[in-house]
Enzyme design. Structure first.
Site, short mmCIF file in Angstrom:
data_model
loop_
_atom_site.label_atom_id
_atom_site.label_comp_id
_atom_site.label_asym_id
_atom_site.label_seq_id
_atom_site.Cartn_x
_atom_site.Cartn_y
_atom_site.Cartn_z
NE ARG A 182 19.66 30.68 10.66
CZ ARG A 182 19.51 31.25 11.85
NH1 ARG A 182 19.33 30.49 12.93
NH2 ARG A 182 19.55 32.56 11.98
CG MET A 233 1.31 19.19 33.28
SD MET A 233 -0.19 18.47 32.61
CE MET A 233 0.49 17.13 31.63
CE1 TYR A 240 3.08 10.71 38.27
CE2 TYR A 240 3.93 12.93 37.92
CZ TYR A 240 2.86 12.06 38.06
OH TYR A 240 1.58 12.53 37.97
CE LYS A 290 14.83 35.82 17.21
NZ LYS A 290 15.70 35.21 16.18
#
Length: 358
Positions: A130, A303, A255, A35
């Site tokens: 769950r 980023m 930054y 998955k």
């Protein structure tokens, strides 16, 4: 030319890890959990590489359909089950099995018009709380499933562990006992063990184990390494230095001017950032492997880039490889620095990162 950043995936490691899990659970079939894009390693690539797995576990129907479209013929199981009544026709058409964990799914099965019954795995809530049917309702629900013509017989049975990655926690032993007491004398296959179950709880190795993170060479236990259990890391996340700068004491970088150099040094800028899935919250000092040595991250991850302190005497060059994690810098250790788990790091890589199977 190879792209940067990229996740280099080792066929040898994947095959070794599957073989190792077979060794640990020789009497069990292996349902390889692929998955979340094969835990970030590439869904179809991983499934095709692990072609001797007995089956594959997925979270979503779309993942299973992608494997069928890619030519995978093995058993496929939806671990979260189906979500909509219309999914049932698709399950039948593509021979996909499903977990049943909720009353709403039973109602959809009872009302469906299918030309072939669906193979189901009834999920028992043995203590995770769950998904699954609680012990008090187990036998009533089991009989209801037996009575449904749209469900193939025998009914398979499963549960999921809450604390198997804590080998000293007796929660797992209690869950095993609950499951075994409820399901004794019933027909059908059984699966309890996830990666941690396969590694640490031999008594949970039923007819199937369903390892996930261990297939990729990563330990499910915080503070542990997969290599200690004969596993090999399957992913190496790499980029390159795109700039090297002389940096004076007292100068900040990045930054917010978050970090200030205490002495003269050289900084390297690596072409990877949170836009690629590398965590923005990676703290100062998180290691990056440059030319065989660990260089700490300085300043904030941005980023597209991050900055490392190469040291005043560094001889590195623009274009040199930077390893964010891999066999010589375990992803488990990087995760500890960042305050997360290795699962999150490998599955959060974005499409900007090329996934390359060797």
């Amino acid at each position: 030319m190879k792209p940067f950043p990229r996740a280099e995936i080792s066929r040898h490691a994947l095959k070794n890890n599957l073989a190792r899990l077979h060794e640990l659970a020789p009497s069990s079939k292996v349902m390889a959990v692929v998955k979340a894009n094969g835990y970030g390693h590439g869904l179809l690539n991983v499934a095709q590489c692990l072609d001797n797995a007995d089956g594959f576990g997925l979270a979503r129907l779309e993942e299973a359909l992608a494997l069928r479209a890619g030519g995978v013929k093995a058993k496929l199981l939806l671990l979260e089950g189906f979500f909509r009544a219309t999914d049932l026709v698709t399950l039948v058409e593509h021979d996909i099995e499903t977990v049943v964990h909720h009353e709403s799914q039973i109602e959809m099965l009872e009302q469906a018009e299918l030309n072939k019954p669906v193979t189901v795995w009834m999920k028992v809530d043995s203590g995770m709380h769950r998904l699954g049917f609680v012990p008090d309702e187990f036998h009533q629900i089991y009989q209801r499933l037996l009575a449904c013509d749209n469900i193939a017989k025998p009914i398979n049975l499963m549960t999921h562990f809450a604390c198997a990655d804590e080998p000293d926690n007796d929660c797992t032993a209690k869950q095993i006992a609950v499951f075994e007491e409820l399901t004794k004398d019933l027909l059908g296959d059984r699966t309890l063990a996830n990666s941690a179950g396969a590694l640490f709880w031999q008594q949970s190795q039923a007819s199937w184990i369903r390892p996930g993170i261990a297939l990729y060479g990563v330990s499910p236990v915080v503070g542990d390494l997969g290599t200690k259990h004969g596993l090999i890391p399957a992913m190496e996340l790499v980029s390159q230095l795109i700039a090297i700068r002389d940096h004076k004491a007292g100068q900040p970088v990045g930054y917010g001017s978050h970090w200030v150099a205490e002495k003269d040094t050289k900084l390297g800028v690596v072409a990877i950032g949170y836009g690629d899935g590398y965590p923005r919250n990676a703290p100062l000092g998180t290691p990056v492997l440059i030319n065989g040595r660990l260089a700490p991250i300085v300043g904030r991850v941005s980023m597209d880039m991050l900055t490392v302190d190469l040291g005043a005497g560094a001889k590195d060059n623009v274009g040199d490889k930077a390893v964010l994690w891999g066999k010589d810098l375990p992803v488990e250790e990087v995760a500890e620095h960042i305050g997360t788990i290795a699962y999150e790091l490998v599955t959060k890589l974005t499409p900007r990162v090329a996934v390359c199977l060797d």
